[in-house]
Design a protein around this motif. Sequence first.
Motif, PDB file in Angstrom:
ATOM      1  N   LYS A 181       0.839  -1.190   0.000  1.00  0.00           N
ATOM      2  CA  LYS A 181       0.000   0.000   0.000  1.00  0.00           C
ATOM      3  C   LYS A 181       0.875   1.242   0.000  1.00  0.00           C
ATOM      4  CE  LYS A 181      -3.473   2.522   2.695  1.00  0.00           C
ATOM      5  NZ  LYS A 181      -4.290   2.542   3.933  1.00  0.00           N
ATOM      6  N   ILE A 182       0.638   2.130  -0.950  1.00  0.00           N
ATOM      7  CA  ILE A 182       1.333   3.409  -1.018  1.00  0.00           C
ATOM      8  C   ILE A 182       0.311   4.499  -0.732  1.00  0.00           C
ATOM      9  CG2 ILE A 182       2.727   4.955  -2.447  1.00  0.00           C
ATOM     10  CD1 ILE A 182       4.075   2.295  -1.851  1.00  0.00           C
ATOM     11  N   ASP A 183       0.480   5.190   0.376  1.00  0.00           N
ATOM     12  CA  ASP A 183      -0.504   6.180   0.823  1.00  0.00           C
ATOM     13  C   ASP A 183      -0.830   7.179  -0.274  1.00  0.00           C
ATOM     14  OD1 ASP A 183      -0.625   4.993   3.289  1.00  0.00           O
ATOM     15  OD2 ASP A 183       0.727   6.418   4.267  1.00  0.00           O
ATOM     16  N   HIS A 184      -2.141   7.396  -0.479  1.00  0.00           N
ATOM     17  CA  HIS A 184      -2.670   8.371  -1.426  1.00  0.00           C
ATOM     18  C   HIS A 184      -2.380   8.018  -2.884  1.00  0.00           C
ATOM     19  CE1 HIS A 184      -3.176  10.475   2.282  1.00  0.00           C
ATOM     20  NE2 HIS A 184      -1.906  10.804   2.394  1.00  0.00           N
ATOM     21  N   ILE A 185      -1.809   6.835  -3.131  1.00  0.00           N
ATOM     22  CA  ILE A 185      -1.556   6.397  -4.496  1.00  0.00           C
ATOM     23  C   ILE A 185      -2.396   5.172  -4.817  1.00  0.00           C
ATOM     24  CG2 ILE A 185       0.154   5.633  -6.182  1.00  0.00           C
ATOM     25  CD1 ILE A 185       0.673   8.454  -5.329  1.00  0.00           C
ATOM     26  N   GLY A 186      -2.310   4.136  -3.977  1.00  0.00           N
ATOM     27  CA  GLY A 186      -3.095   2.936  -4.218  1.00  0.00           C
ATOM     28  C   GLY A 186      -2.480   1.702  -3.587  1.00  0.00           C
ATOM     29  N   ILE A 187      -3.111   0.570  -3.857  1.00  0.00           N
ATOM     30  CA  ILE A 187      -2.655  -0.728  -3.372  1.00  0.00           C
ATOM     31  C   ILE A 187      -2.214  -1.548  -4.581  1.00  0.00           C
ATOM     32  CG2 ILE A 187      -3.318  -2.852  -2.186  1.00  0.00           C
ATOM     33  CD1 ILE A 187      -5.385  -1.167  -0.647  1.00  0.00           C
ATOM     34  N   PHE A 188      -0.998  -2.085  -4.514  1.00  0.00           N
ATOM     35  CA  PHE A 188      -0.382  -2.738  -5.660  1.00  0.00           C
ATOM     36  C   PHE A 188       0.074  -4.142  -5.303  1.00  0.00           C
ATOM     37  CE2 PHE A 188       0.344   1.801  -5.954  1.00  0.00           C
ATOM     38  CZ  PHE A 188       0.123   2.103  -7.294  1.00  0.00           C
ATOM     39  N   GLN A 189       0.198  -4.989  -6.318  1.00  0.00           N
ATOM     40  CA  GLN A 189       1.000  -6.192  -6.248  1.00  0.00           C
ATOM     41  C   GLN A 189       2.409  -5.774  -6.667  1.00  0.00           C
ATOM     42  OE1 GLN A 189      -0.180  -9.288  -5.103  1.00  0.00           O
ATOM     43  NE2 GLN A 189      -1.846  -7.881  -4.540  1.00  0.00           N
ATOM     44  N   ALA A 190       3.377  -5.939  -5.782  1.00  0.00           N
ATOM     45  CA  ALA A 190       4.713  -5.382  -6.000  1.00  0.00           C
ATOM     46  C   ALA A 190       5.770  -6.468  -5.984  1.00  0.00           C
ATOM     47  CB  ALA A 190       5.032  -4.332  -4.940  1.00  0.00           C
ATOM     48  N   MET A 191       6.636  -6.441  -6.990  1.00  0.00           N
ATOM     49  CA  MET A 191       7.752  -7.391  -7.052  1.00  0.00           C
ATOM     50  C   MET A 191       8.994  -6.761  -6.458  1.00  0.00           C
ATOM     51  SD  MET A 191       9.537  -9.191 -10.394  1.00  0.00           S
ATOM     52  CE  MET A 191       8.260 -10.443 -10.587  1.00  0.00           C
ATOM     53  N   GLU A 192       9.692  -7.515  -5.613  1.00  0.00           N
ATOM     54  CA  GLU A 192      10.959  -7.037  -5.068  1.00  0.00           C
ATOM     55  C   GLU A 192      12.071  -7.227  -6.097  1.00  0.00           C
ATOM     56  OE1 GLU A 192      14.092  -7.725  -1.363  1.00  0.00           O
ATOM     57  OE2 GLU A 192      12.167  -8.810  -1.390  1.00  0.00           O
ATOM     58  N   VAL A 193      12.857  -6.187  -6.301  1.00  0.00           N
ATOM     59  CA  VAL A 193      13.957  -6.211  -7.266  1.00  0.00           C
ATOM     60  C   VAL A 193      15.234  -5.786  -6.555  1.00  0.00           C
ATOM     61  CG1 VAL A 193      14.837  -5.346  -9.474  1.00  0.00           C
ATOM     62  CG2 VAL A 193      12.366  -5.627  -9.147  1.00  0.00           C
ATOM     63  N   GLU A 194      16.289  -6.535  -6.756  1.00  0.00           N
ATOM     64  CA  GLU A 194      17.584  -6.226  -6.138  1.00  0.00           C
ATOM     65  C   GLU A 194      18.622  -5.985  -7.243  1.00  0.00           C
ATOM     66  OE1 GLU A 194      20.910  -8.266  -3.194  1.00  0.00           O
ATOM     67  OE2 GLU A 194      19.123  -9.391  -3.800  1.00  0.00           O
ATOM     68  N   PRO A 195      18.865  -4.727  -7.583  1.00  0.00           N
ATOM     69  CA  PRO A 195      19.903  -4.458  -8.577  1.00  0.00           C
ATOM     70  C   PRO A 195      21.291  -4.499  -7.938  1.00  0.00           C
ATOM     71  CG  PRO A 195      18.804  -2.415  -7.961  1.00  0.00           C
ATOM     72  CD  PRO A 195      18.157  -3.514  -7.169  1.00  0.00           C
ATOM     73  N   ILE A 196      22.207  -5.202  -8.580  1.00  0.00           N
ATOM     74  CA  ILE A 196      23.588  -5.255  -8.105  1.00  0.00           C
ATOM     75  C   ILE A 196      24.347  -4.147  -8.809  1.00  0.00           C
ATOM     76  CG2 ILE A 196      25.613  -6.695  -7.783  1.00  0.00           C
ATOM     77  CD1 ILE A 196      23.060  -7.661  -6.353  1.00  0.00           C
ATOM     78  N   ILE A 197      24.607  -3.053  -8.089  1.00  0.00           N
ATOM     79  CA  ILE A 197      25.151  -1.828  -8.673  1.00  0.00           C
ATOM     80  C   ILE A 197      26.561  -1.588  -8.154  1.00  0.00           C
ATOM     81  CG2 ILE A 197      24.899   0.688  -8.755  1.00  0.00           C
ATOM     82  CD1 ILE A 197      21.914   0.327  -8.759  1.00  0.00           C
ATOM     83  N   MET A 198      27.475  -1.313  -9.080  1.00  0.00           N
ATOM     84  CA  MET A 198      28.858  -1.041  -8.706  1.00  0.00           C
ATOM     85  C   MET A 198      29.285   0.384  -9.058  1.00  0.00           C
ATOM     86  SD  MET A 198      29.812  -3.773  -7.245  1.00  0.00           S
ATOM     87  CE  MET A 198      31.565  -3.463  -7.131  1.00  0.00           C
ATOM     88  N   PHE A 199      28.397   1.132  -9.712  1.00  0.00           N
ATOM     89  CA  PHE A 199      28.761   2.479 -10.142  1.00  0.00           C
ATOM     90  C   PHE A 199      28.011   3.524  -9.324  1.00  0.00           C
ATOM     91  CE2 PHE A 199      25.667   0.535 -13.035  1.00  0.00           C
ATOM     92  CZ  PHE A 199      24.567   1.345 -12.825  1.00  0.00           C
ATOM     93  N   GLU A 200      28.310   4.795  -9.575  1.00  0.00           N
ATOM     94  CA  GLU A 200      27.671   5.890  -8.854  1.00  0.00           C
ATOM     95  C   GLU A 200      26.215   5.998  -9.263  1.00  0.00           C
ATOM     96  OE1 GLU A 200      29.980   9.106 -10.212  1.00  0.00           O
ATOM     97  OE2 GLU A 200      31.672   8.720  -8.907  1.00  0.00           O
ATOM     98  N   GLY A 201      25.333   6.092  -8.282  1.00  0.00           N
ATOM     99  CA  GLY A 201      23.926   6.205  -8.600  1.00  0.00           C
ATOM    100  C   GLY A 201      23.244   7.226  -7.725  1.00  0.00           C
TER     101      GLY A 201
END
Length: 247
Positions: A181-201
Amino acid sequence: MPGANAVEKVYPRSEQHIQTLSLGEKMTFKVSYLGIKVGEAVVEVKEIVKVNERDAFHIILTARSGSVLRWLYPVNDTHHSYVDVKKLHSLKYEKEISEGRYQTHKMMEYDQDEHIGRFYSFKDKTRKEMFIPKNVQDQLSCAFWFRLQEVKQNSKIAIPVNADEKNWDLEAITHGIQEMKIDHIGIFQAMEVEPIIMFEGLFVRRGKIRGWMSMDERRIPLVMKVKIPVLGDVTATLTGYESGKIS
Protein backbone atom coordinates in the motif's frame (compact mmCIF):
# COMPACT_ATOMS: atom_id res chain seq x y z
CA MET A 1 -5.55 14.35 -1.16
CA PRO A 2 -7.89 11.59 0.00
CA GLY A 3 -9.51 11.93 3.40
CA ALA A 4 -8.81 9.63 6.31
CA ASN A 5 -11.66 7.29 5.31
CA ALA A 6 -11.03 7.35 1.57
CA VAL A 7 -10.80 3.99 -0.17
CA GLU A 8 -7.42 3.38 -1.79
CA LYS A 9 -7.56 2.37 -5.46
CA VAL A 10 -6.46 -1.20 -6.09
CA TYR A 11 -4.17 -1.94 -9.05
CA PRO A 12 -4.22 -5.68 -9.82
CA ARG A 13 -1.37 -7.60 -11.34
CA SER A 14 -1.34 -7.55 -15.14
CA GLU A 15 0.35 -9.86 -17.63
CA GLN A 16 0.51 -6.89 -20.02
CA HIS A 17 3.15 -4.22 -19.52
CA ILE A 18 4.34 -1.00 -21.12
CA GLN A 19 6.32 -1.37 -24.34
CA THR A 20 7.86 2.10 -24.53
CA LEU A 21 8.39 5.20 -22.41
CA SER A 22 5.44 7.45 -21.60
CA LEU A 23 6.04 11.07 -22.53
CA GLY A 24 5.19 13.28 -19.57
CA GLU A 25 5.40 10.48 -16.99
CA LYS A 26 6.48 12.00 -13.69
CA MET A 27 7.28 10.30 -10.40
CA THR A 28 7.94 12.06 -7.10
CA PHE A 29 9.57 10.27 -4.18
CA LYS A 30 9.86 11.21 -0.52
CA VAL A 31 13.27 10.35 0.86
CA SER A 32 13.22 9.44 4.54
CA TYR A 33 15.68 8.43 7.25
CA LEU A 34 14.56 7.03 10.60
CA GLY A 35 11.00 7.89 9.58
CA ILE A 36 11.83 11.57 8.99
CA LYS A 37 11.63 13.19 5.55
CA VAL A 38 15.12 14.30 4.57
CA GLY A 39 14.77 14.99 0.86
CA GLU A 40 12.91 14.53 -2.39
CA ALA A 41 13.63 12.97 -5.77
CA VAL A 42 11.72 13.68 -8.98
CA VAL A 43 12.09 11.82 -12.28
CA GLU A 44 10.28 12.88 -15.44
CA VAL A 45 10.16 11.86 -19.10
CA LYS A 46 10.11 15.52 -20.03
CA GLU A 47 10.25 15.79 -23.82
CA ILE A 48 11.49 14.38 -27.12
CA VAL A 49 14.61 16.06 -28.49
CA LYS A 50 17.15 15.43 -31.24
CA VAL A 51 20.47 13.78 -30.33
CA ASN A 52 22.77 13.34 -33.32
CA GLU A 53 19.76 13.40 -35.66
CA ARG A 54 17.86 10.78 -33.66
CA ASP A 55 14.67 11.35 -31.71
CA ALA A 56 15.34 10.80 -28.02
CA PHE A 57 13.29 10.81 -24.83
CA HIS A 58 14.84 13.34 -22.44
CA ILE A 59 14.61 11.98 -18.89
CA ILE A 60 15.52 14.25 -15.98
CA LEU A 61 16.10 13.09 -12.42
CA THR A 62 16.72 15.54 -9.60
CA ALA A 63 17.48 14.64 -5.99
CA ARG A 64 17.65 17.26 -3.25
CA SER A 65 18.20 16.96 0.48
CA GLY A 66 15.86 18.80 2.83
CA SER A 67 16.81 21.07 5.69
CA VAL A 68 17.08 18.18 8.18
CA LEU A 69 19.76 16.37 6.18
CA ARG A 70 21.51 19.30 4.53
CA TRP A 71 23.79 20.08 7.46
CA LEU A 72 25.06 16.49 7.72
CA TYR A 73 25.04 15.12 4.16
CA PRO A 74 23.85 17.69 1.59
CA VAL A 75 22.62 16.20 -1.69
CA ASN A 76 22.08 18.15 -4.89
CA ASP A 77 22.06 15.78 -7.88
CA THR A 78 20.81 16.17 -11.45
CA HIS A 79 20.86 13.42 -14.06
CA HIS A 80 19.94 13.74 -17.75
CA SER A 81 19.39 10.66 -19.91
CA TYR A 82 18.57 10.68 -23.62
CA VAL A 83 16.97 7.44 -24.85
CA ASP A 84 16.49 6.54 -28.51
CA VAL A 85 12.73 6.60 -29.16
CA LYS A 86 12.81 3.62 -31.51
CA LYS A 87 15.61 1.41 -30.17
CA LEU A 88 15.29 2.35 -26.48
CA HIS A 89 19.01 2.44 -25.80
CA SER A 90 20.95 5.41 -24.45
CA LEU A 91 22.32 8.08 -26.77
CA LYS A 92 23.64 10.52 -24.19
CA TYR A 93 23.94 10.87 -20.43
CA GLU A 94 24.99 13.73 -18.19
CA LYS A 95 25.20 13.86 -14.42
CA GLU A 96 26.04 16.61 -11.96
CA ILE A 97 26.43 15.16 -8.49
CA SER A 98 27.05 16.92 -5.20
CA GLU A 99 26.80 14.59 -2.20
CA GLY A 100 28.56 15.63 0.97
CA ARG A 101 32.11 16.56 -0.02
CA TYR A 102 31.91 14.55 -3.24
CA GLN A 103 31.27 16.48 -6.47
CA THR A 104 31.42 15.54 -10.14
CA HIS A 105 30.01 16.71 -13.48
CA LYS A 106 30.39 14.35 -16.45
CA MET A 107 28.85 13.64 -19.83
CA MET A 108 28.90 10.60 -22.09
CA GLU A 109 27.73 10.38 -25.70
CA TYR A 110 26.99 6.92 -27.08
CA ASP A 111 27.53 6.10 -30.75
CA GLN A 112 25.46 2.93 -30.79
CA ASP A 113 26.27 2.20 -34.46
CA GLU A 114 30.05 2.34 -34.07
CA HIS A 115 29.99 1.13 -30.43
CA ILE A 116 32.02 4.12 -29.25
CA GLY A 117 31.43 6.13 -26.08
CA ARG A 118 32.78 9.67 -25.89
CA PHE A 119 33.38 10.85 -22.33
CA TYR A 120 33.86 14.43 -21.18
CA SER A 121 34.53 15.81 -17.69
CA PHE A 122 33.33 19.36 -17.06
CA LYS A 123 35.47 19.45 -13.92
CA ASP A 124 38.94 18.78 -15.33
CA LYS A 125 38.16 19.12 -19.09
CA THR A 126 39.40 15.62 -19.89
CA ARG A 127 38.11 13.64 -22.87
CA LYS A 128 38.14 9.94 -23.56
CA GLU A 129 36.86 7.47 -26.12
CA MET A 130 36.09 3.86 -25.31
CA PHE A 131 34.33 0.78 -26.63
CA ILE A 132 30.70 0.28 -25.55
CA PRO A 133 28.62 -2.91 -25.82
CA LYS A 134 25.65 -3.24 -28.16
CA ASN A 135 22.52 -1.46 -26.90
CA VAL A 136 24.30 -0.13 -23.83
CA GLN A 137 22.27 1.76 -21.24
CA ASP A 138 23.31 4.57 -18.92
CA GLN A 139 22.74 4.46 -15.17
CA LEU A 140 19.33 6.13 -15.41
CA SER A 141 17.99 4.65 -18.65
CA CYS A 142 18.68 1.12 -17.40
CA ALA A 143 15.84 1.44 -14.87
CA PHE A 144 13.38 2.51 -17.56
CA TRP A 145 14.57 -0.28 -19.87
CA PHE A 146 14.04 -2.83 -17.09
CA ARG A 147 10.43 -1.70 -16.68
CA LEU A 148 9.77 -2.64 -20.32
CA GLN A 149 10.96 -6.23 -19.93
CA GLU A 150 9.00 -9.41 -19.26
CA VAL A 151 10.04 -10.15 -15.69
CA LYS A 152 9.46 -13.29 -13.66
CA GLN A 153 9.87 -14.02 -9.97
CA ASN A 154 13.19 -15.37 -8.72
CA SER A 155 15.08 -14.68 -11.91
CA LYS A 156 17.92 -12.50 -13.11
CA ILE A 157 18.23 -10.00 -15.95
CA ALA A 158 21.63 -8.70 -17.09
CA ILE A 159 21.76 -5.15 -18.44
CA PRO A 160 24.83 -3.71 -20.22
CA VAL A 161 25.51 -0.34 -18.58
CA ASN A 162 28.23 2.24 -19.17
CA ALA A 163 29.10 4.38 -16.15
CA ASP A 164 32.19 5.96 -14.61
CA GLU A 165 34.14 5.42 -17.85
CA LYS A 166 33.63 1.67 -17.60
CA ASN A 167 31.31 -0.99 -18.97
CA TRP A 168 29.35 -2.95 -16.40
CA ASP A 169 26.92 -5.86 -16.42
CA LEU A 170 24.22 -4.69 -14.05
CA GLU A 171 22.30 -7.63 -12.66
CA ALA A 172 18.69 -7.14 -11.62
CA ILE A 173 17.61 -10.02 -9.40
CA THR A 174 13.88 -10.45 -8.90
CA HIS A 175 12.31 -11.97 -5.79
CA GLY A 176 8.73 -12.52 -4.66
CA ILE A 177 5.53 -10.50 -5.14
CA GLN A 178 3.67 -8.98 -2.22
CA GLU A 179 0.80 -6.59 -1.65
CA MET A 180 2.02 -3.05 -0.97
CA LYS A 181 0.00 0.00 0.00
CA ILE A 182 1.33 3.41 -1.02
CA ASP A 183 -0.50 6.18 0.82
CA HIS A 184 -2.67 8.37 -1.43
CA ILE A 185 -1.56 6.40 -4.50
CA GLY A 186 -3.10 2.94 -4.22
CA ILE A 187 -2.65 -0.73 -3.37
CA PHE A 188 -0.38 -2.74 -5.66
CA GLN A 189 1.00 -6.19 -6.25
CA ALA A 190 4.71 -5.38 -6.00
CA MET A 191 7.75 -7.39 -7.05
CA GLU A 192 10.96 -7.04 -5.07
CA VAL A 193 13.96 -6.21 -7.27
CA GLU A 194 17.58 -6.23 -6.14
CA PRO A 195 19.90 -4.46 -8.58
CA ILE A 196 23.59 -5.25 -8.10
CA ILE A 197 25.15 -1.83 -8.67
CA MET A 198 28.86 -1.04 -8.71
CA PHE A 199 28.76 2.48 -10.14
CA GLU A 200 27.67 5.89 -8.85
CA GLY A 201 23.93 6.21 -8.60
CA LEU A 202 21.12 8.09 -6.93
CA PHE A 203 22.30 9.04 -3.41
CA VAL A 204 24.90 6.31 -3.44
CA ARG A 205 28.39 5.38 -4.55
CA ARG A 206 28.81 1.63 -4.83
CA GLY A 207 26.04 1.06 -2.35
CA LYS A 208 23.20 -1.43 -2.10
CA ILE A 209 19.62 -0.98 -3.28
CA ARG A 210 16.42 -2.96 -2.83
CA GLY A 211 13.31 -1.86 -4.67
CA TRP A 212 9.68 -2.80 -5.22
CA MET A 213 8.00 -2.35 -8.62
CA SER A 214 4.27 -2.47 -9.28
CA MET A 215 3.08 -5.38 -11.39
CA ASP A 216 0.22 -3.54 -13.07
CA GLU A 217 0.88 -2.67 -16.71
CA ARG A 218 2.79 0.54 -15.85
CA ARG A 219 5.54 -1.21 -13.80
CA ILE A 220 5.96 1.78 -11.45
CA PRO A 221 8.87 1.97 -8.97
CA LEU A 222 7.13 2.19 -5.60
CA VAL A 223 9.77 1.98 -2.88
CA MET A 224 13.58 1.94 -2.85
CA LYS A 225 15.75 1.20 0.17
CA VAL A 226 19.27 2.53 -0.31
CA LYS A 227 22.32 2.02 1.87
CA ILE A 228 24.20 5.32 1.89
CA PRO A 229 27.71 5.99 3.21
CA VAL A 230 27.64 7.70 6.65
CA LEU A 231 23.84 7.54 7.04
CA GLY A 232 22.98 3.89 6.56
CA ASP A 233 19.54 2.90 5.23
CA VAL A 234 17.50 5.58 3.49
CA THR A 235 14.08 4.92 1.94
CA ALA A 236 12.54 6.56 -1.13
CA THR A 237 8.76 6.15 -1.34
CA LEU A 238 6.49 7.18 -4.19
CA THR A 239 4.31 10.14 -3.21
CA GLY A 240 3.11 11.35 -6.60
CA TYR A 241 2.57 9.82 -10.03
CA GLU A 242 1.53 11.33 -13.38
CA SER A 243 1.09 8.75 -16.09
CA GLY A 244 2.00 10.71 -19.23
CA LYS A 245 1.10 9.32 -22.64
CA ILE A 246 2.53 6.98 -25.25
CA SER A 247 3.97 9.06 -28.11
